[in-house]
Design a protein around this motif. Structure first.
Motif, mmCIF file in Angstrom:
data_model
loop_
_atom_site.group_PDB
_atom_site.id
_atom_site.type_symbol
_atom_site.label_atom_id
_atom_site.label_comp_id
_atom_site.label_asym_id
_atom_site.label_seq_id
_atom_site.Cartn_x
_atom_site.Cartn_y
_atom_site.Cartn_z
ATOM 1 N N VAL A 47 0.873 -1.302 -0.094
ATOM 2 C CA VAL A 47 -0.003 0.206 -0.158
ATOM 3 C C VAL A 47 0.780 1.454 0.225
ATOM 4 O O VAL A 47 0.576 2.184 -0.770
ATOM 5 C CB VAL A 47 -0.964 0.007 1.446
ATOM 6 C CG1 VAL A 47 -1.487 1.272 1.475
ATOM 7 C CG2 VAL A 47 -2.050 -1.125 1.097
ATOM 8 N N ARG A 48 1.824 1.130 0.936
ATOM 9 C CA ARG A 48 2.699 2.414 0.806
ATOM 10 C C ARG A 48 3.563 2.672 -0.652
ATOM 11 O O ARG A 48 3.666 3.813 -0.995
ATOM 12 C CB ARG A 48 3.918 2.211 2.013
ATOM 13 C CG ARG A 48 3.325 2.365 3.254
ATOM 14 C CD ARG A 48 4.425 2.023 4.212
ATOM 15 N NE ARG A 48 4.091 2.407 5.582
ATOM 16 C CZ ARG A 48 4.808 2.081 6.711
ATOM 17 N NH1 ARG A 48 5.938 1.554 6.512
ATOM 18 N NH2 ARG A 48 4.434 2.255 8.114
ATOM 19 N N SER A 51 0.712 4.024 -2.759
ATOM 20 C CA SER A 51 0.117 5.455 -2.662
ATOM 21 C C SER A 51 1.438 6.508 -2.400
ATOM 22 O O SER A 51 1.085 7.671 -2.005
ATOM 23 C CB SER A 51 -0.549 5.494 -0.991
ATOM 24 O OG SER A 51 0.359 4.638 -0.151
ATOM 25 N N ARG A 76 -0.976 11.127 -6.465
ATOM 26 C CA ARG A 76 -1.759 11.576 -4.881
ATOM 27 C C ARG A 76 -3.052 12.528 -5.034
ATOM 28 O O ARG A 76 -3.839 12.362 -4.395
ATOM 29 C CB ARG A 76 -0.588 12.526 -4.190
ATOM 30 C CG ARG A 76 0.470 11.834 -3.698
ATOM 31 C CD ARG A 76 1.547 12.590 -3.255
ATOM 32 N NE ARG A 76 2.692 11.716 -2.987
ATOM 33 C CZ ARG A 76 3.893 12.404 -2.982
ATOM 34 N NH1 ARG A 76 4.245 13.577 -3.017
ATOM 35 N NH2 ARG A 76 5.158 11.468 -2.627
ATOM 36 N N ILE A 79 -6.005 9.578 -5.436
ATOM 37 C CA ILE A 79 -6.198 8.563 -4.355
ATOM 38 C C ILE A 79 -6.894 9.177 -3.061
ATOM 39 O O ILE A 79 -6.624 10.229 -2.598
ATOM 40 C CB ILE A 79 -4.757 7.739 -4.154
ATOM 41 C CG1 ILE A 79 -3.800 8.683 -3.392
ATOM 42 C CG2 ILE A 79 -4.328 7.205 -5.491
ATOM 43 C CD1 ILE A 79 -2.544 8.031 -3.127
ATOM 44 N N LEU A 81 -6.503 7.537 1.283
ATOM 45 C CA LEU A 81 -5.858 6.541 1.815
ATOM 46 C C LEU A 81 -6.216 6.678 3.399
ATOM 47 O O LEU A 81 -6.356 7.685 3.887
ATOM 48 C CB LEU A 81 -4.236 6.604 1.775
ATOM 49 C CG LEU A 81 -3.322 5.794 2.790
ATOM 50 C CD1 LEU A 81 -3.512 4.490 2.255
ATOM 51 C CD2 LEU A 81 -1.990 6.225 3.071
ATOM 52 N N THR A 82 -6.906 5.269 3.673
ATOM 53 C CA THR A 82 -7.126 5.165 5.281
ATOM 54 C C THR A 82 -6.104 4.141 5.691
ATOM 55 O O THR A 82 -6.191 2.877 5.251
ATOM 56 C CB THR A 82 -8.453 4.582 5.285
ATOM 57 O OG1 THR A 82 -9.540 5.687 4.679
ATOM 58 C CG2 THR A 82 -8.934 4.501 6.645
ATOM 59 N N GLY A 83 -5.267 4.476 6.666
ATOM 60 C CA GLY A 83 -4.239 3.598 7.225
ATOM 61 C C GLY A 83 -4.752 2.755 8.466
ATOM 62 O O GLY A 83 -5.897 2.815 8.592
ATOM 63 N N SER A 149 -10.903 10.440 3.583
ATOM 64 C CA SER A 149 -10.097 10.148 2.390
ATOM 65 C C SER A 149 -10.690 10.384 1.115
ATOM 66 O O SER A 149 -10.240 10.246 0.312
ATOM 67 C CB SER A 149 -9.743 8.633 2.708
ATOM 68 O OG SER A 149 -10.779 7.699 2.626
ATOM 69 N N PHE A 158 -7.130 3.501 -1.046
ATOM 70 C CA PHE A 158 -6.563 2.355 -0.369
ATOM 71 C C PHE A 158 -6.945 2.208 1.056
ATOM 72 O O PHE A 158 -7.015 3.350 1.711
ATOM 73 C CB PHE A 158 -5.010 2.680 -0.632
ATOM 74 C CG PHE A 158 -4.554 2.665 -1.884
ATOM 75 C CD1 PHE A 158 -4.302 1.479 -2.484
ATOM 76 C CD2 PHE A 158 -3.985 3.851 -2.470
ATOM 77 C CE1 PHE A 158 -3.698 1.570 -4.058
ATOM 78 C CE2 PHE A 158 -3.358 3.975 -3.626
ATOM 79 C CZ PHE A 158 -3.272 2.759 -4.446
ATOM 80 N N ASP A 160 -6.109 0.094 4.438
ATOM 81 C CA ASP A 160 -5.186 -0.602 5.098
ATOM 82 C C ASP A 160 -5.751 -1.008 6.358
ATOM 83 O O ASP A 160 -5.594 -0.478 7.416
ATOM 84 C CB ASP A 160 -3.855 -0.132 5.186
ATOM 85 C CG ASP A 160 -2.700 -0.831 5.610
ATOM 86 O OD1 ASP A 160 -2.961 -2.067 5.558
ATOM 87 O OD2 ASP A 160 -1.515 -0.396 6.082
#
Length: 334
Positions: A47-48, A51, A76, A79, A81-83, A149, A158, A160
């Protein structure tokens, strides 16, 4: 269908620890790819990289048509991103969190306010919109994090391990909200340690173990690889197990599996309803009255066990996240 996310031969090392080893993935537009694997398998590293938070040592990846290394700024913009942990500011209210992100995305204050109100309603947070996020429950924080996000309306999302630690009700709510995003055309790459979550949400599943991709396919395709449907017969008395075993052996497919502790015998089902009728008739002729007679589909738990030798990947209380596991391996390489 055009791919929204592609990865070809991604590899990444932390010191002597090989976090990713030649991983290739593809996620068609408007679908969900579930990435499964135990802690430290390489899910978060994947994922990193996708992203733009990490650069791969080797390999190439594109998101929304842009190379993640050559065009990280363009990626960026497209996208969300939820970590693994909610990234909201606990001192701000839910509304303030979302409006702040809108302003940072150069939406303008009026547009940011409008978008925040839309998301608060969509994620059922309107009643708590003006309360500090520190007073939110875990499920509410995760919903706010997911809403954050989506402020910029990204076509690729994404997630995670978004539901780790949530109760069942909160998980079901988040699943519904993810489905709504996919229905609107958003592409999702979801990492998870909950096999049921991947089964519920993913159109395709990729299994990563020790940095390598070991399986990829639809949930049904993966289940068929480990035997498909099975007939299971349970009895009250262990003395009936030999008769049940003979009845199931008559299917001629494979040797039945006997579990004396649960007083259950099972065998692969390949002949459809005719086999079920045959087994039922054999049991009746032998004078056996089953406590339970069922056809059970193979689950992703069965798939994971067959592929990795591990019975489950669901984390227990206090288990480290993949991010923590990988950091530990950076210090003490496996």
């Amino acid at each position: 269908m055009e791919a929204a996310v592609t990865a070809e031969g991604l590899s990444k090392k932390y010191g002597d620890f090989q976090a990713l080893d030649d991983v290739s993935l593809s996620v068609p537009q408007g679908t969900v790819l579930g990435v499964l694997g135990p802690n430290g398998a390489g899910k978060t590293t994947t994922v990193r990289i996708l992203s733009t938070l990490l650069t791969p040592d080797t390999g190439r990846a594109t998101v929304a048509g842009f190379d993640v290394v050559a065009k990280p700024g363009e990626v960026r913009k497209r996208i969300g991103l939820t970590g693994q942990y909610a990234a909201v500011d606990e001192r701000l209210t839910g509304r303030e969190n979302l409006e702040l992100i809108g302003v940072l995305l150069h939406q303008g204050r009026r547009t940011a306010r409008t978008r925040a109100a839309e998301l608060l309603e969509q994620f059922e947070l309107t009643d708590a919109a003006d309360k500090p996020a520190k007073n939110y429950s875990g499920g509410m924080r995760r919903r706010l994090d997911l809403a954050a996000s989506l402020v910029g309306r990204p076509p690729v999302l994404f997630l995670d391990e978004p539901t780790t630690g949530l109760d069942l009700t909160s998980r079901l709510t988040l699943w519904r909200m993810v489905r709504e995003q996919v229905d609107s055309g958003v592409t999702v790459l979801l990492t998870t340690q909950y096999l049921e979550e991947a089964d519920q949400l993913a159109h395709r599943v990729a299994v990563i173990d020790k940095g390598r991709l070991i399986a990829d396919g639809t949930p049904d395709e993966l289940k068929r690889k480990v035997g498909g449907d099975r007939i299971e017969v349970s009895v009250a008395d262990t003395a009936d197990l030999p008769a049940v075993t003979r009845a199931l052996a008559a299917t001629g497919v494979e040797r039945p599996v006997v579990d004396e502790e649960s007083r259950t015998v099972s065998v692969a089902l390949t002949g459809g309803i005719k086999v079920i009728a045959t087994v039922s008739a054999e049991l009746e002729a032998a004078g056996v009255e089953p406590v339970d007679f069922a056809v059970r589909r193979s689950s992703l738990d069965d798939v994971f066990l067959a592929l990795t030798g591990q019975p489950t990947i669901t984390p227990g209380p206090g288990a480290p996240s993949e991010e923590q596991a990988e950091k530990q391996k950076e210090v003490q390489p496996a």
